[in-house]
Motif scaffolding. Sequence first.
Motif, PDB file in Angstrom:
ATOM      1  N   PRO A 114       0.826  -1.198   0.000  1.00 48.30           N
ATOM      2  CA  PRO A 114       0.000   0.000   0.000  1.00 48.30           C
ATOM      3  C   PRO A 114       0.866   1.256   0.000  1.00 48.30           C
ATOM      4  CG  PRO A 114      -0.733  -1.546   1.675  1.00 48.30           C
ATOM      5  CD  PRO A 114       0.556  -2.056   1.132  1.00 48.30           C
ATOM      6  N   ALA A 115       0.336   2.330  -0.537  1.00 50.42           N
ATOM      7  CA  ALA A 115       1.103   3.567  -0.660  1.00 50.42           C
ATOM      8  C   ALA A 115       1.139   4.382   0.629  1.00 50.42           C
ATOM      9  CB  ALA A 115       0.526   4.421  -1.786  1.00 50.42           C
ATOM     10  N   THR A 116       0.199   4.160   1.525  1.00 47.68           N
ATOM     11  CA  THR A 116       0.161   4.968   2.736  1.00 47.68           C
ATOM     12  C   THR A 116       0.618   4.194   3.942  1.00 47.68           C
ATOM     13  OG1 THR A 116      -2.124   4.361   3.157  1.00 47.68           O
ATOM     14  CG2 THR A 116      -1.753   6.359   1.876  1.00 47.68           C
ATOM     15  N   GLY A 117       1.117   4.897   4.938  1.00 50.45           N
ATOM     16  CA  GLY A 117       1.597   4.260   6.153  1.00 50.45           C
ATOM     17  C   GLY A 117       0.573   4.329   7.257  1.00 50.45           C
ATOM     18  N   VAL A 118       0.228   5.503   7.716  1.00 50.40           N
ATOM     19  CA  VAL A 118      -0.718   5.667   8.811  1.00 50.40           C
ATOM     20  C   VAL A 118      -1.823   6.594   8.327  1.00 50.40           C
ATOM     21  CG1 VAL A 118      -1.031   6.496  11.157  1.00 50.40           C
ATOM     22  CG2 VAL A 118       1.103   5.386  10.526  1.00 50.40           C
ATOM     23  N   ALA A 119      -3.060   6.152   8.476  1.00 54.45           N
ATOM     24  CA  ALA A 119      -4.200   6.967   8.069  1.00 54.45           C
ATOM     25  C   ALA A 119      -5.182   7.027   9.217  1.00 54.45           C
ATOM     26  CB  ALA A 119      -4.862   6.362   6.830  1.00 54.45           C
ATOM     27  N   SER A 120      -6.089   7.983   9.162  1.00 53.91           N
ATOM     28  CA  SER A 120      -7.072   8.096  10.232  1.00 53.91           C
ATOM     29  C   SER A 120      -8.447   7.699   9.742  1.00 53.91           C
ATOM     30  CB  SER A 120      -7.133   9.541  10.745  1.00 53.91           C
ATOM     31  OG  SER A 120      -5.938   9.872  11.372  1.00 53.91           O
ATOM     32  N   GLU A 121      -9.169   6.989  10.587  1.00 57.24           N
ATOM     33  CA  GLU A 121     -10.572   6.675  10.385  1.00 57.24           C
ATOM     34  C   GLU A 121     -11.289   7.284  11.567  1.00 57.24           C
ATOM     35  OE1 GLU A 121     -10.395   2.486   7.964  1.00 57.24           O
ATOM     36  OE2 GLU A 121     -11.129   2.497   9.992  1.00 57.24           O
ATOM     37  N   PRO A 122     -12.601   7.323  11.559  1.00 57.00           N
ATOM     38  CA  PRO A 122     -13.309   7.967  12.659  1.00 57.00           C
ATOM     39  C   PRO A 122     -12.871   7.489  14.044  1.00 57.00           C
ATOM     40  CG  PRO A 122     -14.843   7.350  10.930  1.00 57.00           C
ATOM     41  CD  PRO A 122     -13.497   6.816  10.539  1.00 57.00           C
ATOM     42  N   ASP A 123     -12.738   6.191  14.268  1.00 55.17           N
ATOM     43  CA  ASP A 123     -12.433   5.695  15.600  1.00 55.17           C
ATOM     44  C   ASP A 123     -11.136   4.906  15.692  1.00 55.17           C
ATOM     45  OD1 ASP A 123     -15.894   5.027  15.863  1.00 55.17           O
ATOM     46  OD2 ASP A 123     -14.828   6.726  16.721  1.00 55.17           O
ATOM     47  N   ALA A 124     -10.394   4.768  14.602  1.00 52.18           N
ATOM     48  CA  ALA A 124      -9.241   3.888  14.651  1.00 52.18           C
ATOM     49  C   ALA A 124      -8.123   4.360  13.735  1.00 52.18           C
ATOM     50  CB  ALA A 124      -9.655   2.480  14.269  1.00 52.18           C
ATOM     51  N   THR A 125      -6.920   3.994  14.091  1.00 50.89           N
ATOM     52  CA  THR A 125      -5.763   4.245  13.250  1.00 50.89           C
ATOM     53  C   THR A 125      -5.521   3.010  12.400  1.00 50.89           C
ATOM     54  OG1 THR A 125      -4.777   5.679  14.899  1.00 50.89           O
ATOM     55  CG2 THR A 125      -3.300   4.740  13.269  1.00 50.89           C
ATOM     56  N   VAL A 126      -5.304   3.216  11.128  1.00 53.18           N
ATOM     57  CA  VAL A 126      -5.000   2.120  10.216  1.00 53.18           C
ATOM     58  C   VAL A 126      -3.516   2.178   9.911  1.00 53.18           C
ATOM     59  CG1 VAL A 126      -5.402   1.160   7.917  1.00 53.18           C
ATOM     60  CG2 VAL A 126      -7.297   2.169   9.197  1.00 53.18           C
ATOM     61  N   ARG A 127      -2.842   1.061  10.077  1.00 52.44           N
ATOM     62  CA  ARG A 127      -1.435   0.951   9.724  1.00 52.44           C
ATOM     63  C   ARG A 127      -1.317  -0.133   8.664  1.00 52.44           C
ATOM     64  NH1 ARG A 127       2.332   3.066  13.692  1.00 52.44           N
ATOM     65  NH2 ARG A 127       1.164   3.882  15.447  1.00 52.44           N
ATOM     66  N   THR A 128      -0.378   0.063   7.768  1.00 53.10           N
ATOM     67  CA  THR A 128      -0.142  -0.915   6.720  1.00 53.10           C
ATOM     68  C   THR A 128       1.256  -1.498   6.880  1.00 53.10           C
ATOM     69  OG1 THR A 128       0.696   0.759   5.184  1.00 53.10           O
ATOM     70  CG2 THR A 128      -1.678   0.281   5.106  1.00 53.10           C
ATOM     71  N   GLY A 129       1.452  -2.632   6.251  1.00 52.66           N
ATOM     72  CA  GLY A 129       2.752  -3.280   6.259  1.00 52.66           C
ATOM     73  C   GLY A 129       2.848  -4.235   5.088  1.00 52.66           C
ATOM     74  N   HIS A 130       4.051  -4.698   4.825  1.00 47.78           N
ATOM     75  CA  HIS A 130       4.251  -5.616   3.707  1.00 47.78           C
ATOM     76  C   HIS A 130       5.602  -6.304   3.804  1.00 47.78           C
ATOM     77  CE1 HIS A 130       6.985  -2.715   1.770  1.00 47.78           C
ATOM     78  NE2 HIS A 130       6.146  -1.802   2.228  1.00 47.78           N
ATOM     79  N   CYS A 131       5.746  -7.338   3.003  1.00 53.23           N
ATOM     80  CA  CYS A 131       7.007  -8.060   2.919  1.00 53.23           C
ATOM     81  C   CYS A 131       7.964  -7.300   1.994  1.00 53.23           C
ATOM     82  CB  CYS A 131       6.764  -9.471   2.394  1.00 53.23           C
ATOM     83  SG  CYS A 131       6.154  -9.525   0.695  1.00 53.23           S
ATOM     84  N   GLN A 132       9.167  -7.812   1.845  1.00 54.79           N
ATOM     85  CA  GLN A 132      10.187  -7.152   1.017  1.00 54.79           C
ATOM     86  C   GLN A 132       9.739  -6.999  -0.437  1.00 54.79           C
ATOM     87  OE1 GLN A 132      13.127  -5.862   2.009  1.00 54.79           O
ATOM     88  NE2 GLN A 132      13.660  -5.243  -0.047  1.00 54.79           N
ATOM     89  N   CYS A 133       9.122  -8.035  -1.011  1.00 58.01           N
ATOM     90  CA  CYS A 133       8.748  -7.966  -2.426  1.00 58.01           C
ATOM     91  C   CYS A 133       7.368  -7.345  -2.648  1.00 58.01           C
ATOM     92  CB  CYS A 133       8.803  -9.357  -3.055  1.00 58.01           C
ATOM     93  SG  CYS A 133       7.512 -10.512  -2.529  1.00 58.01           S
ATOM     94  N   GLY A 134       6.572  -7.159  -1.586  1.00 58.74           N
ATOM     95  CA  GLY A 134       5.254  -6.544  -1.706  1.00 58.74           C
ATOM     96  C   GLY A 134       4.133  -7.506  -2.033  1.00 58.74           C
ATOM     97  N   ASP A 135       4.436  -8.788  -2.217  1.00 55.65           N
ATOM     98  CA  ASP A 135       3.405  -9.755  -2.557  1.00 55.65           C
ATOM     99  C   ASP A 135       2.427  -9.979  -1.405  1.00 55.65           C
ATOM    100  OD1 ASP A 135       2.389 -11.435  -4.618  1.00 55.65           O
ATOM    101  OD2 ASP A 135       3.180 -13.191  -3.568  1.00 55.65           O
ATOM    102  N   ILE A 136       2.949 -10.001  -0.166  1.00 56.84           N
ATOM    103  CA  ILE A 136       2.102 -10.154   1.012  1.00 56.84           C
ATOM    104  C   ILE A 136       2.039  -8.802   1.710  1.00 56.84           C
ATOM    105  CG2 ILE A 136       1.706 -11.372   3.182  1.00 56.84           C
ATOM    106  CD1 ILE A 136       1.686 -13.266   0.810  1.00 56.84           C
ATOM    107  N   ALA A 137       0.870  -8.218   1.741  1.00 57.46           N
ATOM    108  CA  ALA A 137       0.673  -6.909   2.372  1.00 57.46           C
ATOM    109  C   ALA A 137      -0.530  -7.015   3.307  1.00 57.46           C
ATOM    110  CB  ALA A 137       0.445  -5.820   1.321  1.00 57.46           C
ATOM    111  N   TYR A 138      -0.564  -6.132   4.285  1.00 56.40           N
ATOM    112  CA  TYR A 138      -1.640  -6.189   5.265  1.00 56.40           C
ATOM    113  C   TYR A 138      -1.963  -4.805   5.784  1.00 56.40           C
ATOM    114  CZ  TYR A 138       2.064  -5.695   8.775  1.00 56.40           C
ATOM    115  OH  TYR A 138       3.115  -5.233   9.518  1.00 56.40           O
TER     116      TYR A 138
END
Length: 167
Positions: A28-52
Motif C-alpha cells: 500500500p502507498a500509505t503508512g498511517v491513516a485516520s478513520e473515525p475511531d481507529a488508526t489504520v497501519r499498513t505493512g508488507h514483505c520485502q517484495c510486496g506480494d504479502i501486504a496487510y
Amino acid sequence: MTSMSPTSDQPSTPIQAVSAEDTTNGPPATGVASEPDATVRTGHCQCGDIAYQVTGDPDDPHLCSCEHETRISGGPAVLWVGFRGDSLTWTGPGGEPTWYSTWPTLRRGFCPRCGTHLVSVADDSDMIMVTGFSLTDQRGIKPVGHSYSGDAVPWMSIALAPDPTHR
C-alpha cells in the motif's frame, strides 16, 4: 483470512480476508491513516506480494531474543507489535502468508516468495503480533520490554524495562 492451525492445514483463528478483487499490486502507498475511531497501519514483505493492514492502537511493542526469533531473523532480536487479530486484513496480491509452526501452539506467517517474516499468532490469543519493521510507518512504536533478554548475545545492550517473565 483464517490462520492455519500449527498441527494441520485447517483454519483455527478467524482473521478477516480481502477478496482478490480488493487486492493491490504491491505494498500500500500509505503508512498511517485516520478513520473515525481507529488508526489504520499498513505493512508488507520485502517484495510486496504479502501486504496487510491493521486497525487500532499498537499493543506491547517489545524486542524478543528467544532462540526462535534469532534463528528466523538472523539477527539478535525481533521487534514485535501486537494488534487485535480481528483487525488484520491481508491486502496484497499474494493473499495471506505461508504458515510455519515454531511451537505446538504458535505459528508464524512469512512470504513464500521473498521469505520475509511478518506475523506470529498464538492459538490462545486474540492478538496477532506483526514484525515491527514490516510496518510501513513505525511512528509511535517504541519497545517497552525485551523478552528473553537473558538469551541475547552478550554484546547487545538495550536499555528497556526488565523482562517481566518470558513472553
